[in-house]
Scaffold this motif. Structure first.
Motif, short mmCIF file in Angstrom:
data_model
loop_
_atom_site.label_atom_id
_atom_site.label_comp_id
_atom_site.label_asym_id
_atom_site.label_seq_id
_atom_site.Cartn_x
_atom_site.Cartn_y
_atom_site.Cartn_z
N THR A 91 56.90 -29.62 64.68
CA THR A 91 56.24 -28.32 64.60
C THR A 91 57.33 -27.28 64.37
N ASP A 92 57.16 -26.45 63.33
CA ASP A 92 58.20 -25.45 63.02
C ASP A 92 58.00 -24.18 63.83
N LEU A 93 58.87 -23.21 63.63
CA LEU A 93 58.82 -21.96 64.40
C LEU A 93 57.54 -21.17 64.19
N ALA A 94 56.90 -21.34 63.03
CA ALA A 94 55.66 -20.63 62.75
C ALA A 94 54.45 -21.35 63.34
N ALA A 154 65.39 -17.22 61.39
CA ALA A 154 64.92 -18.61 61.45
C ALA A 154 63.45 -18.72 61.11
N LEU A 155 62.64 -17.76 61.57
CA LEU A 155 61.22 -17.77 61.25
C LEU A 155 60.99 -17.54 59.77
N GLN A 156 61.72 -16.60 59.21
CA GLN A 156 61.61 -16.33 57.77
C GLN A 156 61.97 -17.58 56.97
N ARG A 157 63.00 -18.29 57.39
CA ARG A 157 63.41 -19.52 56.70
C ARG A 157 62.31 -20.57 56.82
N ALA A 158 61.75 -20.73 58.02
CA ALA A 158 60.68 -21.71 58.21
C ALA A 158 59.46 -21.38 57.34
N LEU A 159 59.11 -20.12 57.27
CA LEU A 159 57.96 -19.71 56.46
C LEU A 159 58.21 -19.95 54.97
N LEU A 198 55.06 -10.48 65.55
CA LEU A 198 56.04 -10.10 64.53
C LEU A 198 55.36 -9.19 63.52
N SER A 199 56.05 -8.17 63.09
CA SER A 199 55.52 -7.34 62.02
C SER A 199 55.99 -7.93 60.71
N ASP A 200 55.05 -8.41 59.94
CA ASP A 200 55.38 -9.06 58.68
C ASP A 200 55.22 -8.08 57.53
N ILE A 241 58.30 -13.46 51.86
CA ILE A 241 58.10 -12.91 53.20
C ILE A 241 59.41 -12.31 53.66
N ASN A 242 59.39 -11.03 53.93
CA ASN A 242 60.59 -10.34 54.40
C ASN A 242 60.34 -9.84 55.81
N ILE A 243 61.11 -10.31 56.75
CA ILE A 243 61.03 -9.84 58.12
C ILE A 243 62.37 -9.21 58.43
N SER A 244 62.37 -7.93 58.67
CA SER A 244 63.65 -7.26 58.93
C SER A 244 63.97 -7.28 60.41
N ARG A 245 65.19 -7.04 60.72
CA ARG A 245 65.66 -7.04 62.09
C ARG A 245 64.92 -5.99 62.93
N ASN A 246 64.47 -4.90 62.32
CA ASN A 246 63.77 -3.85 63.05
C ASN A 246 62.31 -4.20 63.32
N ASP A 247 61.80 -5.26 62.68
CA ASP A 247 60.41 -5.63 62.86
C ASP A 247 60.16 -6.43 64.13
#
Length: 166
Positions: A35-38, A99-104, A133-135, A151-157
């Motif tokens: 099971t991945d992070l997502a 890591a979540l962005q990579r998994a997605l 998470l704010s996607d 999918i871009n998840i920034s550090r501020n999200d």
């Protein structure tokens, strides 16, 4: 890899009435190495049966019970089982976001789209422990259905602390 399962799950109105097999299968999916992070699992029903000692004949019915609870979904075209809000219960911070962005990015488009529309399940006690998470989705409307979603998840999200005090 580290996963969190909040103890409040035992008091959840959707979790308490589940059969013992369904509770075990849910926890196994949430903590499974496939099971991945997502929250998407590529574990076969035979593997889940072997790992949990739930008879294979009972795995299908147990999975149907979890799907009926709306906390697990099955994506047939991708052959993935999804623990819908698993990522919401996990930590946060910039490393987790990466890591979540990579998994997605490794998931099929169907799974990416399902993840980005995860608000179809209502919030409960566990969901309030950590924020979603704010996607930010950047999608080309002319892209083919098989093209991955960017999918871009920034550090501020992502809050550094689940209480939002950062």
């Amino acid at each position: 890899m580290f996963r969190q399962i909040h103890v409040s799950i035992w008091a959840e109105p959707w979790f308490a009435p589940l059969s013992p097999y369904a509770k075990l299968l849910f926890l196994a999916l949430a903590a499974h190495p496939l099971t991945d992070l997502a929250g998407f699992s590529s574990a076969s029903l035979a593997r889940l049966s072997s790992d949990t000692s739930i008879p294979l004949e009972a795995i299908r019915a147990t999975l149907d019970e979890l799907i009926a609870s709306a906390r697990v979904k099955y994506l047939p075209s991708s052959d993935l089982i999804w623990v819908v809000k698993l990522s919401k219960w996990q930590g946060g911070g910039p490393k987790y976001a990466i890591a979540l962005q990579r998994a997605l990015s490794l998931l099929p488009r169907e799974a990416q789209a399902a993840f980005l529309n995860k608000d179809t399940v209502s919030d409960t006690v566990s969901d309030t422990v950590c924020h979603t998470l704010s996607d930010t989705v950047c999608q080309n409307p002319d892209a083919s259905p098989s093209a991955p979603i960017n999918i871009n998840i920034s550090r501020n999200d992502i809050p550094l602390h689940c209480c939002g005090c950062n």
